[in-house]
Scaffold this active site. Structure first.
Site, short mmCIF file in Angstrom:
data_model
loop_
_atom_site.label_atom_id
_atom_site.label_comp_id
_atom_site.label_asym_id
_atom_site.label_seq_id
_atom_site.Cartn_x
_atom_site.Cartn_y
_atom_site.Cartn_z
N ASP A 129 -3.56 -42.23 -20.35
CA ASP A 129 -3.72 -41.38 -21.16
C ASP A 129 -2.58 -41.27 -22.03
OD1 ASP A 129 -1.72 -40.78 -19.43
OD2 ASP A 129 -2.44 -38.74 -18.79
N HIS A 130 -1.41 -41.98 -21.70
CA HIS A 130 -0.32 -41.86 -22.44
C HIS A 130 -0.16 -42.81 -23.61
CE1 HIS A 130 1.23 -38.92 -19.63
NE2 HIS A 130 2.49 -39.13 -20.25
N ASP A 194 4.41 -37.99 -12.99
CA ASP A 194 4.73 -37.08 -14.50
C ASP A 194 5.05 -35.62 -14.11
OD1 ASP A 194 3.42 -37.20 -17.46
OD2 ASP A 194 3.41 -35.36 -16.68
N ARG A 481 6.39 -29.01 -24.18
CA ARG A 481 7.76 -29.61 -24.42
C ARG A 481 7.98 -29.77 -26.02
NH1 ARG A 481 8.63 -33.37 -19.67
NH2 ARG A 481 8.92 -31.38 -18.79
N SER A 676 10.70 -35.05 -18.82
CA SER A 676 10.01 -35.84 -18.12
C SER A 676 10.33 -36.45 -16.72
CB SER A 676 9.47 -36.72 -18.89
OG SER A 676 8.64 -36.19 -20.45
N ARG A 678 10.69 -39.41 -15.92
CA ARG A 678 10.73 -40.77 -16.36
C ARG A 678 11.79 -41.73 -15.90
NH1 ARG A 678 10.77 -39.73 -22.81
NH2 ARG A 678 8.99 -38.92 -22.14
#
Length: 794
Positions: A129-130, A194, A481, A676, A678
């Protein structure tokens, strides 16, 4: 009709006299998507015996503690009260499921591959999806993005086939929406790579955003560690009305708590107002709980959950859930359970708010937005409106937006600014297409993008404003965000977060002074038009439809060991991992490479946007490390200075010092690593030779990610010490080796600071290293430690 007790027994849960033992069954096709209620209830019985039967538990604690792998060990210091655990002790947990989005799944799976296992220990899913850019519309964008990212998608699909992981390909939808539609269930405990994984809490789950190394814990069956959270109770009273929506609950709460106010807490909603919300509305609220730093958020079981489960083809699970809750009260807080803090929100009095720019906690009621914009010097013209994303792409969101568009259409109005719509999943897209909503959007100028993250995550190929433009512009979005440069790569784009209703109304005005609740729009003939409050359907009256079959994976994939997972040594997108070096047993001596000023999110530390293509290539993505950070000493962005005064880009200096075998430390301010989940924000500094990060405070996920990669995260005991340190200073730990040898101490590390003139002084720093995290540090990383364990076991 069976009684609740009979229904539970029929489902397989049986009560014994002396000791309770439970079994639970659903049709086999639902078993991998149903929490092991029998085991969880039995485990919770053990927890209650340890704590004492008088101890009242919140819903979050029931779900968490029922997933403890060893209740006696985790609750050893409880002494009969959860207050002795909250915020103090580490819990070792066995999650039920893992979900990974394509950008983070690459590194998670590359790490998992090093463990040598033939399959995952729990059900898992991959969601593409990203990596899909939004620009021209779904068909064109999807075709182009699949071609651009074919190597990565093929890698992820082959991993899914080899290890038995469900693979949701590009175009199938956004991870959090798919999880809500397929996997989230009351009582579930799930990890997701995520930060907005808590979206699943809208359906009564405990779903926590983590880095890839944490996900590997669950994928390998290794107990996952979490410091026992405090519990923030949010009592909802009244009922939303008019223009107010679930989004306004969380944007209002973010304004109250700030981006750090939820750190260390699970947010648990309760009160009569909860009963008035839709399941997807609860998901919206939980989704943005990430913006206040909360570990996760959740809601008690409601009739809305039952309706949603049935509509999403999970009626047998809905029946089991309802019966388990009736019989054991498992999916609600005990009466009299105590919260560490309680905030009350009256939904009947809630005014829509607009949050931003540049931070999701700057909340302004819509009635004050125009005046505030003038006072702050924000642009008074809005340049674009975007709705959808994982936060607000439900059928209810889309139908409310369409009700506003139809009012404008009947009045002869056309949008004044570009308008983009992102469906959350193929199921949502197909259903709103069937019901005519997409036609309404497109007939009124909207561009309907692919079922993917798109502009929300920074994948927006925007054509009306240049990325390098120095002029500020404002956009209205229903996203979650809004950090600088996040959406379109332009640091001067101000993203104002609000509900889809407010975004949709705003596209017909484009004026920050416009309040659709009170104001009218002047039509071409001079007459006035005023919107009526939006209306929408909680769920589609004709039910959901799946849509295109090619977007749906095999429901219960089995591992195929014969599948080859190939990573070319020539690839610039994927790179096999080399283990980090273990700790050498000595004190750390590090030079300050950079002193960071102000907000430093994971977007600053490891930028997204165009860099997402390198998520599977650690070396290449490390060239973006801290390029968004502001140098405290010079005010410059992405500028650092060598010991001799030569100027470098931040990652370039890191690489130089790595080659010189000069370990380095970054010093920063509050909530470092906000945003995020991340893990590249921890992986890249480690890869580039970083050994310590010293800050005023950390965001939860980032601090954990640093520990997982073998970096020592420290905080100032006295925040004033931040002002005493400059770039080039030498920082040397004095009792790290002792702390490691003893597997912990009083939570402090003494650090000697040596200035360039040779003078020295000591400061006290704090650490939160658990015994297991100390093992990660000694081994060089959590993956090294887990890999060693698996080799020993085999």
């Amino acid at each position: 009709m069976l009684s609740a007790r009979q229904a539970v027994r029929r489902a397989g849960i049986r009560r014994g006299l002396a000791s309770r033992a439970y079994t639970h069954e659903v049709p086999s096709e639902y078993s991998s998507r149903t929490p092991p209620y029998a085991k969880l209830i039995q485990n919770l019985d053990s927890v209650r015996k340890i704590l004492g039967n008088q101890q009242k538990l919140t819903l979050a604690e029931k779900i968490l503690y029922s997933h403890l792998c060893n209740p006696e060990e985790s609750l050893a210091n409880a002494n009969g009260s959860v207050s002795n655990i909250r915020g103090l002790e580490y819990l070792k947990l066995n999650p039920d499921r893992v979900a990974m989005q394509d950008a983070s799944a690459q590194m998670a799976l590359l790490q998992f591959m090093t463990c040598g296992m033939a399959s995952t220990a729990v059900p898992a899913s991959i969601h593409c999806d990203h990596l899909i850019v939004g620009k021209d519309g779904a068909d064109k964008d999807l075709t182009k993005s699949i071609a651009t990212n074919k190597e990565v998608f093929d890698f992820l699909q082959s991993c899914g086939e080899k290890y038995g992981i469900q693979f949701w390909g590009p175009g199938s939808g956004i991870i959090h929406q798919i999880v809500l539609e397929n996997f989230s269930v009351p009582g579930l405990m799930m990890l997701g790579t995520d930060s907005h994984t808590p979206n699943a809490g809208g359906l009564g789950a405990i779903a926590i955003g983590v880095g890839g190394a944490d996900a590997v814990d669950a994928l390998t069956g290794t107990p996952w560690e979490l410091k026992a959270p405090k519990i923030l109770g949010v009592k909802l009273t009244g009922k939303l009305n008019g223009w107010s929506s679930p989004k306004d609950v969380i944007t209002h709460l973010a304004g109250l708590l700030t981006v750090r106010g939820g750190t260390g807490y699970i947010v648990e909603y309760f009160g009569e107002g909860v009963e008035t919300l839709s399941c997807t509305g609860m998901a919206t609220i939980c989704n943005m709980g990430a913006e206040i730093g909360a570990t996760t958020s959740t809601f008690p079981y409601q009739e809305a959950h039952k309706r949603y489960l049935i509509q999403t083809n999970r009626a047998p699970i809905a029946e089991a859930v309802e019966n388990v809750n009736k019989e054991f009260g498992f999916l609600k807080a005990d009466e009299g359970a105590e919260y560490d803090q309680v905030i009350e929100i009256n939904l009947s009095q809630l005014e829509p708010s607009v949050n931003g720019p540049f931070t999701p906690d700057l909340s302004t009621p819509i009635s004050k937005l125009g005046k505030t914009a003038e006072e702050q010097g924000w642009p008074l013209n809005v340049s674009a409106g975007l709705i959808g994303s994982c936060t607000n792409s439900s059928y209810q969101d889309m139908s409310r937006a369409v009700s506003i568009i139809k009012q404008a259409e009947e009045a002869g109005l056309k949008p004044k600014i570009p308008f983009f719509v992102t469906p959350g999943s193929e199921q949502i897209r197909a259903t709103i297409e069937r019901d005519g909503l997409i036609d309404t959007f497109e007939n009124n100028g909207a561009i309907v993008l692919a079922n993917a993250c798109g502009p929300c995550i920074g994948q927006w190929d925007r054509t009306d404003v240049d990325k390098k433009s120095t002029e500020t512009n404002a956009i209205f979005t229903s996203f979650n965000r809004n950090f600088r440069a996040r959406n379109d790569g332009n640091r001067n784009t101000m993203n104002f977060l609000t509900s889809p209703d407010m975004v949709t109304a705003m596209i017909y005005s484009g004026d920050m002074n416009f309040n659709p609740i009170t104001d009218s729009i002047v039509k071409e003939d001079g007459s006035l038009f005023k919107f009526q409050p939006p209306v929408g359907d909680e769920l589609p009256s004709s039910g959901f439809i799946k849509g295109r079959e090619e977007f749906y994976p095999e429901s219960n994939p089995q591992p195929k060991p014969e599948v080859e997972v190939n990573v070319s040594s020539e690839s610039d997108r994927l790179q096999l991992l080399e283990p980090f070096q273990p700790w050498n047993g000595e004190e750390l001596s590090t030079n300050v490479l950079l002193k960071v000023e102000g907000k430093c999110t994971t977007d600053h530390i490891s930028a997204a946007g165009t860099w997402l293509k390198y998520k599977g290539h650690l070396e290449n993505i490390s060239y973006n490390t801290l390029i968004g950070a502001v140098n405290k000493e010079t005010g410059e962005v992405n500028k650092a200075y060598d010991l001799n005064g030569d100027q470098y880009g931040i990652p370039e200096l890191m690489m130089k010092w790595k080659e010189e075998q000069r370990p380095w430390v970054v010093v920063a301010e509050h909530n470092y690593g906000e945003g995020s989940a991340r893990e590249h924000a921890a992986l890249s500094p480690r890869f580039l030779g970083g050994s310590v990060i010293l800050v005023k405070s950390f965001a939860r996920i980032h601090e954990t990610n640093l520990k997982k990669q073998g970096i020592l995260p420290l905080t100032f005991a006295d925040e004033a010490d931040y002002d005493k340190i400059l770039s080039g200073d030498l920082l040397t730990t004095k009792n790290l080796a002792e702390m490691i040898a003893n597997y912990g101490n009083d939570g402090t590390i003494t650090v000697q600071v040596t200035k360039k003139d040779g003078s020295t002084f000591d400061i006290i720093t704090k650490h939160t290293m658990s015994k297991d995290q100390i093992e990660f540090f000694k081994a060089g990383s959590a993956i090294n430690y887990i890999g060693n364990l698996k080799k020993q076991q085999s």
